[in-house]
Structures are given as structure tokens and as C-alpha cells.
Design an enzyme around this catalytic site. Structure first.
Site, PDB file in Angstrom:
ATOM      1  CG  ASN A  17     -41.916  65.934  -3.923  1.00 57.05           C
ATOM      2  OD1 ASN A  17     -41.096  65.559  -4.765  1.00 57.05           O
ATOM      3  ND2 ASN A  17     -42.666  66.998  -4.087  1.00 57.05           N
ATOM      4  CG  PHE A  18     -38.181  66.467  -2.053  1.00 58.13           C
ATOM      5  CD1 PHE A  18     -37.772  67.271  -3.106  1.00 58.13           C
ATOM      6  CD2 PHE A  18     -39.179  66.930  -1.208  1.00 58.13           C
ATOM      7  CE1 PHE A  18     -38.349  68.520  -3.308  1.00 58.13           C
ATOM      8  CE2 PHE A  18     -39.765  68.178  -1.401  1.00 58.13           C
ATOM      9  CZ  PHE A  18     -39.338  68.977  -2.457  1.00 58.13           C
ATOM     10  CG  LEU A  19     -37.358  58.068  -4.482  1.00 58.04           C
ATOM     11  CD1 LEU A  19     -36.913  57.321  -3.228  1.00 58.04           C
ATOM     12  CD2 LEU A  19     -38.335  57.201  -5.282  1.00 58.04           C
ATOM     13  CB  THR A  28     -45.932  63.712  -9.786  1.00 60.82           C
ATOM     14  OG1 THR A  28     -45.058  64.482  -8.967  1.00 60.82           O
ATOM     15  CG2 THR A  28     -47.337  64.224  -9.653  1.00 60.82           C
ATOM     16  CG  LEU A  79     -44.116  71.820  -3.843  1.00 65.13           C
ATOM     17  CD1 LEU A  79     -43.418  72.119  -2.523  1.00 65.13           C
ATOM     18  CD2 LEU A  79     -44.530  73.127  -4.512  1.00 65.13           C
TER      19      LEU A  79
HETATM   20  S1  MYA Z   1     -40.265  61.472  -8.141  1.00 69.26           S
HETATM   21  C1  MYA Z   1     -38.560  61.938  -8.133  1.00 69.26           C
HETATM   22  C2  MYA Z   1     -37.676  60.736  -8.161  1.00 69.26           C
HETATM   23  N1  MYA Z   1     -36.284  61.129  -8.020  1.00 69.26           N
HETATM   24  C3  MYA Z   1     -35.413  61.252  -9.033  1.00 69.26           C
HETATM   25  O1  MYA Z   1     -35.730  61.033 -10.187  1.00 69.26           O
HETATM   26  C4  MYA Z   1     -34.024  61.708  -8.661  1.00 69.26           C
HETATM   27  C5  MYA Z   1     -32.959  60.997  -9.448  1.00 69.26           C
HETATM   28  N2  MYA Z   1     -33.118  59.555  -9.395  1.00 69.26           N
HETATM   29  C6  MYA Z   1     -32.869  58.778  -8.290  1.00 69.26           C
HETATM   30  O2  MYA Z   1     -32.498  59.251  -7.234  1.00 69.26           O
HETATM   31  C7  MYA Z   1     -33.092  57.268  -8.441  1.00 69.26           C
HETATM   32  O3  MYA Z   1     -33.006  56.925  -9.797  1.00 69.26           O
HETATM   33  C8  MYA Z   1     -34.453  56.795  -7.847  1.00 69.26           C
HETATM   34  C9  MYA Z   1     -34.629  55.287  -8.140  1.00 69.26           C
HETATM   35  C10 MYA Z   1     -34.450  56.997  -6.344  1.00 69.26           C
HETATM   36  C11 MYA Z   1     -35.638  57.527  -8.492  1.00 69.26           C
HETATM   37  N3  MYA Z   1     -40.858  56.573  -8.234  1.00 69.26           N
HETATM   38  O4  MYA Z   1     -33.347  51.540  -6.214  1.00 69.26           O
HETATM   39  P1  MYA Z   1     -33.635  51.083  -7.581  1.00 69.26           P
HETATM   40  C12 MYA Z   1     -38.686  52.040  -9.295  1.00 69.26           C
HETATM   41  C13 MYA Z   1     -41.210  55.332  -7.843  1.00 69.26           C
HETATM   42  O5  MYA Z   1     -32.786  49.957  -8.083  1.00 69.26           O
HETATM   43  P2  MYA Z   1     -32.674  53.617  -8.550  1.00 69.26           P
HETATM   44  C14 MYA Z   1     -40.645  61.368  -6.440  1.00 69.26           C
HETATM   45  O6  MYA Z   1     -39.927  61.809  -5.601  1.00 69.26           O
HETATM   46  C15 MYA Z   1     -38.364  51.263 -10.538  1.00 69.26           C
HETATM   47  O7  MYA Z   1     -39.480  51.188 -11.403  1.00 69.26           O
HETATM   48  N4  MYA Z   1     -40.538  54.214  -8.204  1.00 69.26           N
HETATM   49  O8  MYA Z   1     -33.592  52.281  -8.640  1.00 69.26           O
HETATM   50  C16 MYA Z   1     -41.932  60.640  -6.068  1.00 69.26           C
HETATM   51  C17 MYA Z   1     -37.982  49.926  -9.938  1.00 69.26           C
HETATM   52  O9  MYA Z   1     -39.151  49.229  -9.513  1.00 69.26           O
HETATM   53  P3  MYA Z   1     -39.707  48.005 -10.433  1.00 69.26           P
HETATM   54  C18 MYA Z   1     -39.452  54.394  -8.992  1.00 69.26           C
HETATM   55  O10 MYA Z   1     -32.628  54.196  -9.905  1.00 69.26           O
HETATM   56  C19 MYA Z   1     -41.581  59.293  -5.513  1.00 69.26           C
HETATM   57  C20 MYA Z   1     -37.255  50.321  -8.655  1.00 69.26           C
HETATM   58  O11 MYA Z   1     -37.696  51.663  -8.352  1.00 69.26           O
HETATM   59  C21 MYA Z   1     -39.029  55.641  -9.429  1.00 69.26           C
HETATM   60  O12 MYA Z   1     -31.404  53.346  -7.871  1.00 69.26           O
HETATM   61  C22 MYA Z   1     -42.771  58.421  -5.279  1.00 69.26           C
HETATM   62  C23 MYA Z   1     -35.765  50.337  -8.864  1.00 69.26           C
HETATM   63  O13 MYA Z   1     -35.169  50.666  -7.662  1.00 69.26           O
HETATM   64  C24 MYA Z   1     -39.781  56.760  -9.022  1.00 69.26           C
HETATM   65  N5  MYA Z   1     -39.480  58.007  -9.398  1.00 69.26           N
HETATM   66  O14 MYA Z   1     -33.540  54.600  -7.643  1.00 69.26           O
HETATM   67  C25 MYA Z   1     -42.387  57.082  -4.680  1.00 69.26           C
HETATM   68  N6  MYA Z   1     -37.925  55.482 -10.179  1.00 69.26           N
HETATM   69  O15 MYA Z   1     -38.717  46.894 -10.341  1.00 69.26           O
HETATM   70  C26 MYA Z   1     -43.575  56.145  -4.510  1.00 69.26           C
HETATM   71  C27 MYA Z   1     -37.673  54.175 -10.212  1.00 69.26           C
HETATM   72  O16 MYA Z   1     -41.051  47.647  -9.857  1.00 69.26           O
HETATM   73  C28 MYA Z   1     -44.391  56.493  -3.290  1.00 69.26           C
HETATM   74  N7  MYA Z   1     -38.589  53.504  -9.512  1.00 69.26           N
HETATM   75  O17 MYA Z   1     -39.803  48.549 -11.822  1.00 69.26           O
HETATM   76  C29 MYA Z   1     -45.499  55.485  -3.071  1.00 69.26           C
HETATM   77  C30 MYA Z   1     -46.372  55.824  -1.848  1.00 69.26           C
HETATM   78  C31 MYA Z   1     -45.663  55.520  -0.548  1.00 69.26           C
HETATM   79  C32 MYA Z   1     -46.416  56.001   0.705  1.00 69.26           C
HETATM   80  C33 MYA Z   1     -47.717  55.279   0.907  1.00 69.26           C
HETATM   81  C34 MYA Z   1     -48.416  55.755   2.189  1.00 69.26           C
HETATM   82  C35 MYA Z   1     -49.772  55.218   2.314  1.00 69.26           C
END
Ligand code: MYA
Length: 451
Positions: free
Chosen positions: A165-167, A201, A451
Site C-alpha cells: 500500500n501507499f505507493l 489494489t 485501506l
Molecule cells: S495503489 C496507489 C498508487 N498510488 C497513487 O496512485 C498515488 C499517485 N500516483 C503516483 O504516485 C504514481 O503515479 C505511481 C506510479 C507511484 C502510482 N500499481 O514510475 P513510473 C506501473 C502498480 O514511470 P509513475 C497502491 O499503493 C505502470 O503500469 N503499478 O510511473 C498499491 C508502469 O508499468 P508498465 C503501477 O506514474 C501498489 C509503471 O508503473 C501503478 O511515475 C501496488 C510506470 O512507472 C500502481 N498503482 O508512478 C504495487 N501505477 O510499464 C504493486 C502505475 O508495466 C505491488 N504503475 O505499464 C506488487 C507486489 C510487490 C510485493 C511482492 C512480495 C511477494
């Protein structure tokens, strides 16, 4: 009412995780264009699967690299100490300024210390799972991602997981591929603890949602919504009619309803487990976790309270139902009359109402549960009002579609996709039909609330 402004507010309200992408149309790219996600162990769109289970179970913690992933030279990794006031402040500033705001920057999430103590410190939380990125030269925090441990059950199978969460990446550093590095780094840190699955999510469509739910909103304080500049009187209606439409009784009506206490934990947890067993995607809580999530922060001042949990105790002293909701307010910027908008989010609940029926989808069972839940959640909304909340949000998950319409929860424009990392699963119903309306017949098999 200025319908456009109201829609803007509702769009903002449904962004419960600050996901700006939830404000836009859902877009699904071709798999080849997911440059990062196509390299990850996640289910492809429309992939046919024979069996549910891990995608890659070949690795051991010692196979995982020991060093953090490389970062652009002007930045550095920074594990956030969430017990440190200044470091927490850095996270608030980052999230409050970059996680979400509306177009006119009128509203922002007002994350608090109390909220994060609750959300990020459940039993088993780890210091190194609060991952930040700082500018080397100034120390400014510009990105964050977090993990907490959870016991997930997917169609009866236990899946030791984390919840991500909170990415968040600072607005000025967007589209520079920092998010994939954060995701890889948190994956590395989690894998080092021998955990290989995750639940998360997002409003954005990624490969591939296991379920999709819709947001629903129940205005509580119509007048305040109007005063903060979002609502006006709709054509053909009067303000008084709008107020009347959303007016709630002053007091709750369920007999035996009272705040949950420590002494209720065992019984409520047992009821909760029984109720949740109907769903296909479930979070299992042990006693310590249940106490944290439902009583956590009970000692904090009333105006900063985060989680509100109530039980219903019948005449024989048995707990028959429970429900909970949490608070995550908005700051209202530049408004003379109000500085904050109170938002309540429906969390977990359980009831014994339909447990005696063999088939929970039978007419009698459905009617019995619908009546009970409608009355319970109506009381939840009244209690949210008493706690100064102005809107109450819910998803179409759990059995929610049984009461959403009757309790005047309007369907939102936003959808929340549920994802599993490194786990294949058959689709799970999210409480919406093809045409996205509430599915009152099938309801949802999503039992988790994030959350
Ligand atoms: S969801 C809440 C996400 N946060 C926000 O929406 C806040 C406002 N937005 C931002 O801060 C940025 O726009 C974020 C993207 C950080 C979202 N989940 O760095 P980039 C992919 C996963 O150039 P930015 C939450 O917190 C996108 O398709 N991936 O992009 C759950 C592209 O990949 P691809 C996402 O806009 C998080 C790549 O990122 C998301 O500067 C779960 C682009 O990167 C997203 N919400 O930054 C995370 N949005 O090329 C996954 C964009 O493939 C966890 N992207 O299309 C996975 C499990 C990990 C642990 C595993 C343990 C075993």
C-alpha cells in the site's frame, strides 16, 4: 445542484488510496506494452488457468539478492522509521501533497500519525518494509511504498502474503520508471523473509485483476458538502428536499448495540470467521491481529480516533453481529467555513442472521440477511455522523450490495481492482454485473477490505 462539481467530489471521495488514476477512465494496454508488469509473476489478461496456486515457487530467500536495487545517482534508499516523529512527518508531507488532490487543489487527504500507527503497525510489521527514496543532496523524501504481513485465504487455501500500500512518487518525478524500482525493492525485502505472494489494489488496470469492485457513497452532511462548494440544489429540487433526502435518525435503533471491548474479542472473532468463510478472498486474523485492527488506537482522543467497532449483544449476552468503519478525513483548503471534511469507510462486519440457513442464497436467507444488514449499516452511518463524518463510503465487496441502494449509497464512477502477486486464481465476483450495476443476486466473494 451543480452536477459537475458533485461528480468531481464523488470521484475524489472514491479515491480512498489516493490513486489519481482512479479519476480517469480505466485503460487496459496490450500485454506487450506493460514493460514492467510483463516481466513479473502475475496472471496475464484472459489467461486460462487450470489450477489455482503460486506462479513461481522455485525460489528460496538465499537466492534473492542481498543488496538493494540500484537507484538513480541523485537518490538513495531510506528505510522509514515510523516511530520517529520527523520521519513520519516526511511521509505525511509526501502523501498529503502527492498522493491525491482534486483538479483545483481544494481537497487533500489528511493522513495522521494515528492513522499510520494503525495502518502500518499491525502485529508482525517490519521496519524495513517501509521503504522510502530521498534526494541525496537534501534528504527530501520523494517516494514511498509499504508492506504489512497478512494471512490470506484464497478459496480456502492459506497464502502467507503481504499487503502492499501507499505507493507514491513525487509529482515532479513521475513517468521516470521509479515505481517499478520501488516495487522490485519491496519484493526483494519481502522475499528475504520467505514470503512470495502479495495482495494489492489499484484503480489502474494492470495484468490482471482477480476481482473488481465499485465504489459507493452515502452523503451524510449535505449542507456541509454544499458549503465547501461542491453541491448546489438540483434542478427541480430545493435545498430542503436534498437535506431531507439524506437526513438520518439522531439515534441508532439496534437493541444491544455498543462499542466493542477487549472482553468481546474471542466471541467476535469466532463470529467473524464463520461469516467470512462464505467469501473466496479472505484475510484471516489471529487474536492479536483482530485486536489491533478493531480496537487499535482505542486509547487515542475522540477527535483523532481511526477505527470504530461496534458489537450487538442480545438478551442472553451473545454477540450476534459486529461492524466497523474507519476515518480518513480530507483537509479543505481555502474555505472560510470549513477546514476538514470527515470521511468514513466501511470496514469489516459480520452477522449471524443467515448462518442458520443451509443455502445462503435462498430467498429466506437473503431476505433475513438483507433486513439485518440494512438496519446495522444504517446504524453505522448514524454513528459515523455522530463522529462528525460527512460522507460514508463502501465498496460492492462482501454482502454490501444487499443494502447499498436502500441506504442511499450512490454508485461511484470509480472501480477498485484487486490483484494477487505470484498467484494464479480464478476470477472472484466483485458485486457488480456486466453493466457495472450492483449485483444483488450473486453479490461479491471478495471478503477482504483494504485501506
Ligand atoms: S495503489 C496507489 C498508487 N498510488 C497513487 O496512485 C498515488 C499517485 N500516483 C503516483 O504516485 C504514481 O503515479 C505511481 C506510479 C507511484 C502510482 N500499481 O514510475 P513510473 C506501473 C502498480 O514511470 P509513475 C497502491 O499503493 C505502470 O503500469 N503499478 O510511473 C498499491 C508502469 O508499468 P508498465 C503501477 O506514474 C501498489 C509503471 O508503473 C501503478 O511515475 C501496488 C510506470 O512507472 C500502481 N498503482 O508512478 C504495487 N501505477 O510499464 C504493486 C502505475 O508495466 C505491488 N504503475 O505499464 C506488487 C507486489 C510487490 C510485493 C511482492 C512480495 C511477494
Amino acid at each position: 445542484m451543480d452536477q459537475k462539481k458533485l461528480e468531481d467530489l464523488l470521484k475524489l471521495l472514491q479515491v480512498n488510496q489516493g490513486d489519481l488514476s482512479k479519476l480517469t477512465e480505466q485503460q487496459r494496454k496490450d500485454m506487450k506494452d506493460y514493460k514492467f508488469w510483463k516481466t513479473q509473476p502475475v496472471q496475464k489478461f484472459d489467461e486460462t488457468i487450470d489450477n489455482e496456486g503460486p506462479i513461481d515457487s522455485s525460489k528460496k530467500p538465499e537466492d534473492v539478492r542481498d543488496e538493494p536495487y540500484p537507484m538513480l545517482s541523485e537518490f538513495e534508499w531510506s528505510t522509514i522509521d515510523i516511530n520517529d516523529v520527523q520521519e513520519m512527518e516526511d511521509v505525511f508531507v509526501l502523501l498529503n501533497e502527492n498522493y491525491v488532490e482534486d483538479k483545483d487543489a481544494t481537497f487533500r487527504f489528511n493522513y495522521t500519525k494515528e492513522f499510520f500507527q494503525w495502518a502500518l503497525k499491525p502485529p508482525g510489521w517490519r521496519h524495513d518494509w517501509n521503504v522510502g527514496v530521498r534526494v541525496k543532496a537534501t534528504g527530501k523524501l520523494v517516494a514511498f511504498i509499504s508492506a504489512i504481513p497478512i494471512h490470506l485465504t484464497v478459496r480456502g487455501k492459506d497464502v502467507a502474503s503481504v499487503e502492499i500500500n501507499f505507493l507514491c512518487v513525487h509529482k515532479q518525478l513521475r513517468s521516470k520508471r521509479m515505481a517499478p524500482v520501488l516495487i522490485k525493492e519491496i519484493t526483494r525485502r519481502v522475499n528475504k523473509q520467505n514470503i512470495w505472494q502479495a495482495l494489492y489494489t489499484a484503480g489502474v488496470v494492470l495484468p490482471s485483476p482477480v476481482s473488481t469492485c465499485r465504489y459507493a457513497h452515502r452523503p451524510i452532511n449535505w449542507t456541509k458538502l454544499q458549503e465547501v462548494g461542491f453541491s448546489d440544489v438540483p434542478m427541480g429540487k430545493t435545498a430542503a428536499e436534498m437535506v431531507a433526502l439524506y437526513t438520518l435518525p439522531k439515534e441508532t435503533k439496534t437493541q444491544g448495540l455498543r462499542p466493542m471491548e477487549l472482553k468481546d474479542i474471542d466471541e467476535t472473532l469466532a463470529l467473524f470467521e464463520k461469516y467470512e468463510s462464505r467469501f473466496e478472498l479472505v484475510q484471516a486474523f489471529n487474536k492479536e491481529e483482530f485486536t489491533h485492527w478493531f480496537l487499535g488506537g482505542d486509547d487515542i482522543p475522540a477527535d483523532k480516533k481511526v477505527i470504530f467497532t461496534y458489537v450487538v449483544e442480545n438478551d442472553e449476552g451473545k454477540i450476534t453481529d459486529f461492524f466497523s468503519f474507519y476515518s480518513l478525513p480530507f483537509s479543505v483548503l481555502e474555505n472560510a467555513a470549513h477546514s476538514e471534511l470527515g470521511i468514513g469507510y466501511l470496514f469489516y462486519y459480520a452477522s449471524d442472521a443467515d448462518l442458520k440457513f443451509e443455502d445462503r442464497f435462498s430467498e429466506d436467507a437473503t431476505k433475513t440477511l438483507k433486513t439485518r444488514l440494512t438496519s446495522l449499516i444504517s446504524d453505522a452511518v448514524i454513528l459515523a455522523k455522530q463522529a462528525n463524518m460527512d460522507v460514508f463510503n463502501a465498496l460492492t465487496s462482501q454482502d454490501n450490495t444487499l443494502f447499498l441502494d436502500d441506504l442511499k449509497f450512490g454508485p461511484g464512477d470509480g472501480f477498485l481492482n484487486f490483484y494477487l502477486f505470484n498467484y494464479k486464481a480464478f476470477p472472484i465476483s466483485g458485486g457488480i454485473k456486466e453493466d457495472k450495476s450492483y449485483d444483488t443476486e450473486k453479490r461479491s466473494n471478495v471478503g477482504v477490505v483494504m485501506l
